[in-house]
Design a protein around this motif. Sequence first.
Motif, mmCIF file in Angstrom:
data_model
loop_
_atom_site.group_PDB
_atom_site.id
_atom_site.type_symbol
_atom_site.label_atom_id
_atom_site.label_comp_id
_atom_site.label_asym_id
_atom_site.label_seq_id
_atom_site.Cartn_x
_atom_site.Cartn_y
_atom_site.Cartn_z
ATOM 1 N N PHE A 27 21.228 44.343 62.580
ATOM 2 C CA PHE A 27 21.557 42.919 62.656
ATOM 3 C C PHE A 27 20.282 42.091 62.722
ATOM 4 O O PHE A 27 20.141 41.096 62.005
ATOM 5 C CB PHE A 27 22.443 42.615 63.871
ATOM 6 N N SER A 30 18.603 41.763 59.464
ATOM 7 C CA SER A 30 19.260 40.818 58.542
ATOM 8 C C SER A 30 18.772 39.386 58.743
ATOM 9 O O SER A 30 18.993 38.531 57.883
ATOM 10 C CB SER A 30 20.783 40.886 58.692
ATOM 11 N N ARG A 110 24.881 39.415 71.894
ATOM 12 C CA ARG A 110 25.395 39.087 70.565
ATOM 13 C C ARG A 110 26.900 39.261 70.537
ATOM 14 O O ARG A 110 27.439 40.202 71.115
ATOM 15 C CB ARG A 110 24.761 39.992 69.510
ATOM 16 N N ASP A 113 28.298 37.628 64.534
ATOM 17 C CA ASP A 113 27.072 37.230 63.839
ATOM 18 C C ASP A 113 26.257 36.211 64.622
ATOM 19 O O ASP A 113 25.404 35.541 64.040
ATOM 20 C CB ASP A 113 27.423 36.653 62.459
#
Length: 168
Positions: A27, A30, A110, A113
Amino acid sequence: MRCWRHAAVTVLLWAVTGAAYADEAPFLQSLAGDWTGGGMMKRTIASSPINLSCNFKTQATGEALSMKGTCRGMIVITKPVSANIKVSGAQYAGSYIGPSGGVSGLQGSRRGDAINLAVRWSKVINGDRSANMTIQRVDANAIRIRTVDRDPASGQPVVTSEINLKRD
């Protein structure tokens, strides 16, 4: 037999939670790259928004994320902005340096997203030293960084900054 079941449950829980923790590095990766965009910020909850133009370079290394950039407001004022965040298990923690230059603490987790962080400002801002920041991956090539503070008079949440960035 009972000992075997206990061991199997322990291994299963470790595998499930370990997999969840292992998902943080991809993540964070990204979010890596060069980003440009704009948005707004308010100096205080009651002030008018200042339009911003921003550039960021974001690097992800394993369980760490580093964002360094500049934001320009009112055409001539350019300020460095940065955040450094590390993940330990499912907990994110780090620091943020905003336009005022003070080092503020970040802590959170988190969800989907979005990295949701409690901010502990380096000094009193809008009547206290706390706010919330969200770093959200909107899609593969877009992120949003939003800070929300509470109006000390009404107790209502107020967006004090929002920056929408696209990958270069």
